[in-house]
Scaffold this active site. Structure first.
Site, mmCIF file in Angstrom:
data_model
loop_
_atom_site.group_PDB
_atom_site.id
_atom_site.type_symbol
_atom_site.label_atom_id
_atom_site.label_comp_id
_atom_site.label_asym_id
_atom_site.label_seq_id
_atom_site.Cartn_x
_atom_site.Cartn_y
_atom_site.Cartn_z
ATOM 1 N N HIS A 12 -2.663 -2.860 3.880
ATOM 2 C CA HIS A 12 -3.498 -2.534 5.042
ATOM 3 C C HIS A 12 -4.412 -1.322 4.778
ATOM 4 O O HIS A 12 -4.750 -0.578 5.692
ATOM 5 C CB HIS A 12 -2.614 -2.307 6.287
ATOM 6 C CG HIS A 12 -1.628 -1.180 6.147
ATOM 7 N ND1 HIS A 12 -0.387 -1.196 6.750
ATOM 8 C CD2 HIS A 12 -1.695 0.004 5.493
ATOM 9 C CE1 HIS A 12 0.249 -0.080 6.469
ATOM 10 N NE2 HIS A 12 -0.529 0.665 5.717
ATOM 11 N N HIS A 59 0.304 5.549 11.329
ATOM 12 C CA HIS A 59 0.140 6.647 10.382
ATOM 13 C C HIS A 59 -0.137 7.936 11.149
ATOM 14 O O HIS A 59 -1.214 8.520 11.041
ATOM 15 C CB HIS A 59 -0.979 6.348 9.397
ATOM 16 C CG HIS A 59 -0.779 5.080 8.605
ATOM 17 N ND1 HIS A 59 -0.949 3.832 9.130
ATOM 18 C CD2 HIS A 59 -0.408 4.895 7.299
ATOM 19 C CE1 HIS A 59 -0.707 2.913 8.191
ATOM 20 N NE2 HIS A 59 -0.375 3.539 7.081
ATOM 21 N N HIS A 193 1.963 2.468 -4.008
ATOM 22 C CA HIS A 193 0.972 3.541 -3.937
ATOM 23 C C HIS A 193 1.629 4.852 -3.549
ATOM 24 O O HIS A 193 2.665 4.879 -2.897
ATOM 25 C CB HIS A 193 -0.219 3.223 -3.027
ATOM 26 C CG HIS A 193 0.042 3.013 -1.554
ATOM 27 N ND1 HIS A 193 0.900 2.090 -1.049
ATOM 28 C CD2 HIS A 193 -0.514 3.610 -0.462
ATOM 29 C CE1 HIS A 193 0.870 2.104 0.289
ATOM 30 N NE2 HIS A 193 0.023 3.038 0.663
ATOM 31 N N GLU A 240 6.380 1.283 2.395
ATOM 32 C CA GLU A 240 5.796 0.388 3.415
ATOM 33 C C GLU A 240 6.219 -1.063 3.200
ATOM 34 O O GLU A 240 6.211 -1.868 4.132
ATOM 35 C CB GLU A 240 4.256 0.486 3.396
ATOM 36 C CG GLU A 240 3.731 1.820 3.905
ATOM 37 C CD GLU A 240 2.201 1.892 3.956
ATOM 38 O OE1 GLU A 240 1.692 2.764 4.665
ATOM 39 O OE2 GLU A 240 1.520 1.095 3.284
#
Ligand code: DHB
Ligand code: FE
Length: 281
Positions: A12, A59, A193, A240
């Site tokens: 995303h 977030h 990431h 995530e």
């Protein structure tokens, strides 16, 4: 009765939303990222699901460190795209499905998954970028969306196994809703990431591709990946990926792969994407 008919997993990355909003999808950097979604766009346009349940993480947009729900289910009529610092994305308001959302809340809470019920919530790139990737840039989103927000920002996040089992409980909830709705579940975020500290920029294609293989064929193995293994192998934001397990738990054991896409890099992230359908349908 309602039914979960398919699952979608996708990264995303906020820069993907910016690339779409600013008309940069044909630029050499972005072209291969978006090319991998073309088949999925055609697939979902034909499928025309009645509802999408989108499992994503906030977030620090709707929630801050003041309130950190592990799982928060959006039961509102609508959810406004949030201002993440550059103004809200120019995307449609996200319309909810309060009737199904409240039914899911009742079913899974009575099944001992203690979700937080949320009646007002803005949604950030974690939710809007996957919608843009699958549905493009319409005037209105083509179906109602139930946001399911998972804490993967502040330690301790839920385990992969907890997410996988929540997916199963969501499937049971959907299948006990007495309207004929065809539901697609999205799992978002990842893949490997890390946005911070010494290992910022970490990407691990071996881990990511093994995760894709396991999620498809051996979801129990994927559900047992420990937090420390995500951290070590996939970086601090690789966690995530536990949200993909909610989607996988909502599907049957055997699935057909409709699309699989993996591309490095997109912003700081390995972009991964799957479309899975139940084999028995
Ligand atoms: C990036 C990826 C994310 O998942 C996110 O939430 C923010 C930034 C990135 O790669 O830049
Ligand atoms: Fe993210």
């Amino acid at each position: 009765m309602a039914k979960v008919i398919a699952g979608v997993a996708t990264s995303h990355v906020p820069a993907i939303g910016v690339a779409m909003d600013q008309g940069k999808t044909e630029e050499p950097y972005w072209k291969p990222v978006f090319a991998g979604y073309q088949k999925s766009r055609e697939w979902i346009e034909e499928l025309k699901p009645d509802v999408a349940i989108v499992v994503y993480n906030d977030h620090a947009t709707a929630f801050s460190l003041e309130v950190i729900p592990t799982f928060a289910l959006g039961c509102a009529d609508e959810f406004q795209p949030a201002d993440e610092g550059w103004g809200p994305r120019p995307v449609p308001v996200v319309k909810g499905h309060p009737e199904l959302a409240w039914h899911i809340a009742q079913s899974v809470i009575l099944d001992e998954f203690d979700l937080t019920i949320v009646n007002k919530m803005e949604v950030d790139h974690g939710l809007t970028v996957p919608l843009s990737l699958l549905f493009g840039q319409p005037e209105e989103w083509p179906c109602p969306v139930i946001p399911l927000c998972v804490n993967v920002v502040q330690y301790p996040p839920p385990t992969g196994n907890r997410c996988y089992n929540l997916g199963k409980a969501i499937r049971k909830a959907v299948e006990s809703f007495d309207k004929d709705l065809r539901v697609v579940v999205f799992g978002t975020g990842g893949m490997s990431h890390q946005l911070q500290a010494e290992r910022a920029g970490l990407i691990n294609p071996e881990f990511d591709n093994r995760f894709l293989d396991e999620l498809i064929a051996e979801p129990e193995a994927a559900s047992r990946i420990a937090h420390l293994d995500y951290l070590r192998e996939a970086g601090s934001e690789g966690i995530e990926l536990v949200m993909w397990l909610v989607m996988r738990g909502a599907l049957e054991r055997d699935v057909e792969v409709i699309n699989r896409h993996y591309h490095v890099p997109a912003s700081n992230t390995a972009v991964g994407h799957l479309v899975l359908e139940n084999v028995s349908d």
